[in-house]
Design an enzyme around this catalytic site. Structure first.
Site, PDB file in Angstrom:
ATOM      1  N   GLU A 240       5.015 -10.232  14.928  1.00 19.09           N
ATOM      2  CA  GLU A 240       4.421 -10.699  16.177  1.00 19.09           C
ATOM      3  C   GLU A 240       4.729 -12.185  16.398  1.00 19.09           C
ATOM      4  OE1 GLU A 240       0.092 -10.754  18.430  1.00 19.09           O
ATOM      5  OE2 GLU A 240       0.268  -9.897  16.432  1.00 19.09           O
TER       6      GLU A 240
ATOM      7  N   ARG B  82       0.817  -1.222   0.000  1.00 13.09           N
ATOM      8  CA  ARG B  82       0.000   0.000   0.000  1.00 13.09           C
ATOM      9  C   ARG B  82       0.843   1.260   0.000  1.00 13.09           C
ATOM     10  NH1 ARG B  82      -2.973  -3.345   3.825  1.00 13.09           N
ATOM     11  NH2 ARG B  82      -1.624  -2.357   5.330  1.00 13.09           N
TER      12      ARG B  82
END
Length: 177
Positions: free
Chosen positions: A101, A64
């Site tokens: 994560e 993006r």
């Protein structure tokens, strides 16, 4: 940026509850992209953060970030450099790993994308934990580029992503949540 600009841009961000998992409120930029006038306003806001800085190259992170950075590079008459996930660029690359994560990822850029001494500005859609942007900053430095600044359309300040970014580099969030 004027308060009117901020209000207009904020109104174009859709909050999607529980995406991609329960408890997350995802900031969806697609309504902003779908409105030509608002998208143009977002590019104006990003370019405004670069006022007074020389920028030779605009670097963006897959995918993006490409949308915003390509338009910014065009406005500045600067080069555009894509940072992509490992194995997506067709020529000689340099890469670096960064933590997620759960695990690790690798990003790369072409070895000849930035010449030593070129002034580079990183543009991306979202600053969250800062890991990907810090990794891109590392690649810019390895090629001898001077990281002049970083701008994010959306900054999730509660995730403290700025702490992961290089000290002394100007960082701007157009919309800060």
């Amino acid at each position: 940026m004027s308060p009117e600009t901020i209000t207009t841009l904020q109104a174009s961000i859709r909050n999607v509850p529980d995406f991609p998992k329960p408890g997350i409120s995802f900031k969806d930029i697609t309504p902003l992209l779908a409105d030509g006038a608002v998208f143009s306003l977002s590019i104006d806001a990003i370019v405004e953060t670069m006022a007074g800085h020389q920028v030779d190259k605009v670097v963006a992170i897959d995918a993006r970030g490409f949308i915003f950075a390509g338009a910014v590079a065009d406005r500045l008459k600067a080069g555009f450099v894509p940072v992509r996930k490992k194995g997506k660029l067709p020529w000689q690359t340099i890469g670096t790993a960064y933590s997620l994560e759960y695990g690790e990822n690798v990003i790369e850029m072409h070895r000849d994308a930035i010449a030593p001494g070129e002034r580079v500005w990183l543009v991306d859609d979202v600053l969250a934990t800062g890991g990907t942007s810090a990794a891109a900053a590392k690649l810019i430095g390895e090629l001898g580029g001077v990281l002049a600044g970083m701008t994010f359309v959306v900054e999730l300040s509660f995730l403290n992503g700025r702490a992961a970014l290089p000290a002394g580099v100007p960082v701007y969030g157009v919309l800060v949540y």
